[in-house]
Design a protein around this motif. Structure first.
Motif, PDB file in Angstrom:
ATOM      1  N   THR A 266       1.531  -4.246 -11.958  1.00 56.47           N
ATOM      2  CA  THR A 266       1.765  -3.292 -13.237  1.00 56.47           C
ATOM      3  C   THR A 266       1.747  -2.038 -12.987  1.00 56.47           C
ATOM      4  O   THR A 266       0.578  -1.689 -13.094  1.00 56.47           O
ATOM      5  CB  THR A 266       2.774  -3.849 -14.540  1.00 56.47           C
ATOM      6  OG1 THR A 266       3.621  -2.736 -14.965  1.00 56.47           O
ATOM      7  CG2 THR A 266       1.647  -4.002 -15.250  1.00 56.47           C
ATOM      8  N   ASP A 267       2.712  -0.937 -13.208  1.00 59.40           N
ATOM      9  CA  ASP A 267       2.139   0.378 -13.966  1.00 59.40           C
ATOM     10  C   ASP A 267       2.115   1.067 -15.309  1.00 59.40           C
ATOM     11  O   ASP A 267       1.649   2.270 -15.694  1.00 59.40           O
ATOM     12  CB  ASP A 267       2.746   1.302 -12.714  1.00 59.40           C
ATOM     13  CG  ASP A 267       2.052   2.237 -11.650  1.00 59.40           C
ATOM     14  OD1 ASP A 267       0.818   2.561 -11.755  1.00 59.40           O
ATOM     15  OD2 ASP A 267       2.620   3.196 -11.170  1.00 59.40           O
TER      16      ASP A 267
ATOM     17  N   THR B 240      -3.630  -6.047 -12.778  1.00 59.23           N
ATOM     18  CA  THR B 240      -2.729  -6.909 -11.837  1.00 59.23           C
ATOM     19  C   THR B 240      -2.963  -8.408 -12.571  1.00 59.23           C
ATOM     20  O   THR B 240      -4.250  -8.375 -13.358  1.00 59.23           O
ATOM     21  CB  THR B 240      -3.260  -7.360 -10.626  1.00 59.23           C
ATOM     22  OG1 THR B 240      -4.131  -7.564 -10.558  1.00 59.23           O
ATOM     23  CG2 THR B 240      -2.464  -5.920  -9.376  1.00 59.23           C
TER      24      THR B 240
ATOM     25  N   GLU C 100       4.002  -1.501   0.199  1.00 60.73           N
ATOM     26  CA  GLU C 100       3.970   0.048   0.438  1.00 60.73           C
ATOM     27  C   GLU C 100       4.770   1.206   0.596  1.00 60.73           C
ATOM     28  O   GLU C 100       4.867   1.589  -0.936  1.00 60.73           O
ATOM     29  CB  GLU C 100       2.579   0.774   1.346  1.00 60.73           C
ATOM     30  CG  GLU C 100       2.230   1.732   1.628  1.00 60.73           C
ATOM     31  CD  GLU C 100       1.344   2.241   3.210  1.00 60.73           C
ATOM     32  OE1 GLU C 100       1.585   1.221   3.791  1.00 60.73           O
ATOM     33  OE2 GLU C 100      -0.085   1.855   2.332  1.00 60.73           O
TER      34      GLU C 100
ATOM     35  N   TYR D 250      -1.785   0.565  -8.644  1.00 63.22           N
ATOM     36  CA  TYR D 250      -1.319  -0.042  -9.545  1.00 63.22           C
ATOM     37  C   TYR D 250      -2.117  -0.352 -10.616  1.00 63.22           C
ATOM     38  O   TYR D 250      -3.316  -0.953 -10.517  1.00 63.22           O
ATOM     39  CB  TYR D 250      -0.566  -1.730  -8.950  1.00 63.22           C
ATOM     40  CG  TYR D 250       0.860  -1.702  -8.919  1.00 63.22           C
ATOM     41  CD1 TYR D 250       1.305  -2.055  -9.463  1.00 63.22           C
ATOM     42  CD2 TYR D 250       1.036  -1.305  -7.643  1.00 63.22           C
ATOM     43  CE1 TYR D 250       3.226  -1.407  -8.878  1.00 63.22           C
ATOM     44  CE2 TYR D 250       1.823  -1.675  -6.412  1.00 63.22           C
ATOM     45  CZ  TYR D 250       3.156  -1.618  -7.908  1.00 63.22           C
ATOM     46  OH  TYR D 250       4.655  -1.878  -7.367  1.00 63.22           O
TER      47      TYR D 250
ATOM     48  N   GLU E 255       7.811  -2.421 -10.285  1.00 63.88           N
ATOM     49  CA  GLU E 255       6.692  -3.400 -10.382  1.00 63.88           C
ATOM     50  C   GLU E 255       7.126  -4.660  -9.684  1.00 63.88           C
ATOM     51  O   GLU E 255       7.871  -4.291  -9.352  1.00 63.88           O
ATOM     52  CB  GLU E 255       6.794  -4.379 -12.140  1.00 63.88           C
ATOM     53  CG  GLU E 255       6.635  -3.184 -13.295  1.00 63.88           C
ATOM     54  CD  GLU E 255       6.995  -3.806 -14.450  1.00 63.88           C
ATOM     55  OE1 GLU E 255       7.803  -4.943 -14.871  1.00 63.88           O
ATOM     56  OE2 GLU E 255       6.147  -3.078 -15.703  1.00 63.88           O
TER      57      GLU E 255
ATOM     58  N   LYS F 294       9.337   6.238  -5.953  1.00 63.05           N
ATOM     59  CA  LYS F 294       9.432   6.403  -7.596  1.00 63.05           C
ATOM     60  C   LYS F 294       8.539   7.647  -7.964  1.00 63.05           C
ATOM     61  O   LYS F 294       8.738   8.647  -7.025  1.00 63.05           O
ATOM     62  CB  LYS F 294       8.212   6.472  -8.560  1.00 63.05           C
ATOM     63  CG  LYS F 294       7.249   6.417  -8.082  1.00 63.05           C
ATOM     64  CD  LYS F 294       5.931   5.422  -8.649  1.00 63.05           C
ATOM     65  CE  LYS F 294       4.386   6.689  -8.919  1.00 63.05           C
ATOM     66  NZ  LYS F 294       4.723   7.783  -9.539  1.00 63.05           N
TER      67      LYS F 294
ATOM     68  N   LEU G 156      -3.058   0.314  -3.196  1.00 58.98           N
ATOM     69  CA  LEU G 156      -1.854   1.056  -4.142  1.00 58.98           C
ATOM     70  C   LEU G 156      -1.337   2.187  -5.538  1.00 58.98           C
ATOM     71  O   LEU G 156      -0.376   2.152  -5.454  1.00 58.98           O
ATOM     72  CB  LEU G 156      -0.583   0.002  -3.962  1.00 58.98           C
ATOM     73  CG  LEU G 156      -0.217  -0.918  -2.191  1.00 58.98           C
ATOM     74  CD1 LEU G 156       0.695  -2.169  -2.810  1.00 58.98           C
ATOM     75  CD2 LEU G 156      -0.207   0.344  -1.404  1.00 58.98           C
TER      76      LEU G 156
ATOM     77  N   LEU H  23      -3.916  -3.877  -3.928  1.00 56.37           N
ATOM     78  CA  LEU H  23      -2.369  -3.690  -4.614  1.00 56.37           C
ATOM     79  C   LEU H  23      -2.793  -2.697  -6.143  1.00 56.37           C
ATOM     80  O   LEU H  23      -2.557  -1.440  -6.138  1.00 56.37           O
ATOM     81  CB  LEU H  23      -1.991  -4.556  -5.837  1.00 56.37           C
ATOM     82  CG  LEU H  23      -0.844  -5.624  -5.167  1.00 56.37           C
ATOM     83  CD1 LEU H  23      -0.268  -7.001  -5.704  1.00 56.37           C
ATOM     84  CD2 LEU H  23       0.327  -5.128  -4.638  1.00 56.37           C
TER      85      LEU H  23
ATOM     86  N   LYS I 197       5.076   3.295 -11.287  1.00 55.62           N
ATOM     87  CA  LYS I 197       5.956   1.908  -9.966  1.00 55.62           C
ATOM     88  C   LYS I 197       6.450   0.612  -9.971  1.00 55.62           C
ATOM     89  O   LYS I 197       6.921   0.518 -11.719  1.00 55.62           O
ATOM     90  CB  LYS I 197       4.419   1.497  -9.117  1.00 55.62           C
ATOM     91  CG  LYS I 197       3.594   2.675  -8.743  1.00 55.62           C
ATOM     92  CD  LYS I 197       2.444   1.791  -7.613  1.00 55.62           C
ATOM     93  CE  LYS I 197       1.084   2.374  -8.014  1.00 55.62           C
ATOM     94  NZ  LYS I 197       1.397   4.054  -7.899  1.00 55.62           N
TER      95      LYS I 197
ATOM     96  N   ALA J 171       5.813   0.183  -3.318  1.00 57.27           N
ATOM     97  CA  ALA J 171       5.400   0.739  -4.259  1.00 57.27           C
ATOM     98  C   ALA J 171       5.174   2.630  -4.862  1.00 57.27           C
ATOM     99  O   ALA J 171       5.091   3.367  -5.164  1.00 57.27           O
ATOM    100  CB  ALA J 171       2.630   0.801  -4.299  1.00 57.27           C
ATOM    101  N   ASN J 172       5.862   3.187  -3.024  1.00 57.28           N
ATOM    102  CA  ASN J 172       6.207   4.537  -3.018  1.00 57.28           C
ATOM    103  C   ASN J 172       7.352   5.158  -3.874  1.00 57.28           C
ATOM    104  O   ASN J 172       8.097   6.067  -3.769  1.00 57.28           O
ATOM    105  CB  ASN J 172       5.566   4.960  -1.758  1.00 57.28           C
ATOM    106  CG  ASN J 172       4.412   4.728  -1.488  1.00 57.28           C
ATOM    107  OD1 ASN J 172       3.066   4.896  -2.187  1.00 57.28           O
ATOM    108  ND2 ASN J 172       3.963   4.984  -0.412  1.00 57.28           N
TER     109      ASN J 172
END
Ligand SMILES: C[S@@+](CC[C@H](N)C(=O)[O-])C[C@H]1O[C@@H](n2cnc3c(N)ncnc32)[C@H](O)[C@@H]1O
Length: 324
Positions: free
Chosen positions: A250-251, A230, A140, A227, A154, A146, A225, A221, A152, A143-144
């Motif tokens: 990935t975002d 995946t 988490e 994303y 990877e 950024k 989160l 994820l 986000k 992911a945050n």
């Protein structure tokens, strides 16, 4: 002492090298790139199948990536951390890297805080755990980490779905609570226990249970989160049993496209390398039993296309298993 590892480790690390080179190339315009290795390991490892063959570990592979990463942070427990630091310092004296000693779940906060000034930069995190060492909170936090409107970090996470049922003692009357608690901390939910109960009652097969574990991680994820995509890369050993899944999150559509190509390339290398590992095992068993082989496996099977038995899942994650 370098660790002695199976052929699939080398394949996993080859995928890492392929992806990292494409990642830094695709990020050239950003000017700064960051690599985080939460389970950095040792600086090199010895192949179990090929005598004397040294496998370069993830930290060296990240430092060797071209175009180079600007900033690298390696996390490792003590005392391994100081060995790794020592080995890398002499080889890469002028690079911006640091080996952070201790449990990555505890040290991650401080490191992400220090990296806040570059939290806009393309960042890749490798989470090469042995079983369930990573905590959901850590995923988490990554992911945050950024800036608004930036993709986000990877993630490339080892999900040991093939090994966990044995760790849990799934078929015994009492499961191992220690492993179960670790799993809940890793998934950040108790939801996986629904699939566990169904498996123990015979409603799900072992293979379905393993699949549910990987699916739950992907689902969390993507849904929890946020994303965008995946991708799973499933690895089985020379006897065909599932070992682990590598989950990529990935975002960014470019990251997804690149990892898809890298996974396919690795899948196309499969077969011969697995066969070669099997032959090596057979040869060393025979030699131990006193039958010295006529040929070295490396001579009989030179330069075959390399690879391993993999399945590259292209389907999106589905809602986790629920009992009715
Ligand atoms: C599978 S190995 C990683 C191998 C490494 N990626 C490589 O390519 O050589 C897992 C490593 O994680 C380390 N480790 C385990 N728990 C950890 C934790 N909580 N924080 C940091 N490192 C940890 C272990 O000491 C071990 O070296």
């Amino acid at each position: 002492m370098p660790r002695d590892w199976g052929w699939w480790t080398e394949q996993k690390l080859d995928i890492l090298s392929d992806y990292l080179a494409a990642f830094t190339k695709a990020s050239t315009r950003a000017g700064t790139t960051v690599y985080l290795d939460l389970f950095a390991g040792q600086s090199e490892n010895i192949s179990r199948e090929r005598t004397g063959h040294v496998i370069r570990g993830s930290a060296r592979r990240a430092l060797d990536t071209s175009p180079p990463f600007s900033v690298l942070r390696f996390f490792e427990l003590t005392p391994n951390a100081s060995d790794l630091d020592h080995a890398l310092r002499s080889e890469y004296p002028n690079r911006d890297f640091r080996v952070v000693p201790g449990d990555c779940n505890q040290t991650i906060d401080q490191v992400l805080h220090e990296l806040r000034p570059v939290n806009w930069a393309p960042t890749f995190a490798f989470l090469d755990q042995q079983s369930t060492e990573v905590k959901w909170d850590t995923l988490e936090r990554l992911a945050n980490h950024k800036r608004a409107n930036k993709p986000k970090v990877e993630l490339w996470l080892l999900c040991a779905s093939g090994l966990l049922p044995r760790g849990l003692r799934l078929r015994r009357s009492e499961i191992d609570d220690n492993v179960a608690n670790q799993m809940s901390l890793m998934f950040g939910t108790e939801q996986w226990r629904e699939a566990l109960a169904a498996t123990r009652e015979g409603d799900l097969t072992g293979a379905e249970f393993r699949d549910e574990l990987t699916n739950l991680m992907r689902w969390r994820l993507e849904r929890d989160l946020g994303y965008k995509a995946t991708r799973v890369f499933k690895v089985t050993n020379t006897r065909g049993s599932e070992i682990f899944d590598m989950i990529f999150a990935t975002d960014h559509w470019v990251g997804d496209k690149i990892m898809r190509a890298v996974y396919s390339k690795a899948a196309s290398r499969q077969g011969a390398l697995r066969e070669r590992a099997r032959q090596h095992r057979k040869q060393s068993r025979e030699e131990k039993a006193g039958h010295v082989g006529l040929f070295d496996v490396d001579e009989v099977m030179p330069n075959q296309a390399e690879g391993f038995t993999v399945s590259v899942a292209d389907l999106p994650a589905r809602p986790p298993y629920r009992r009715h």
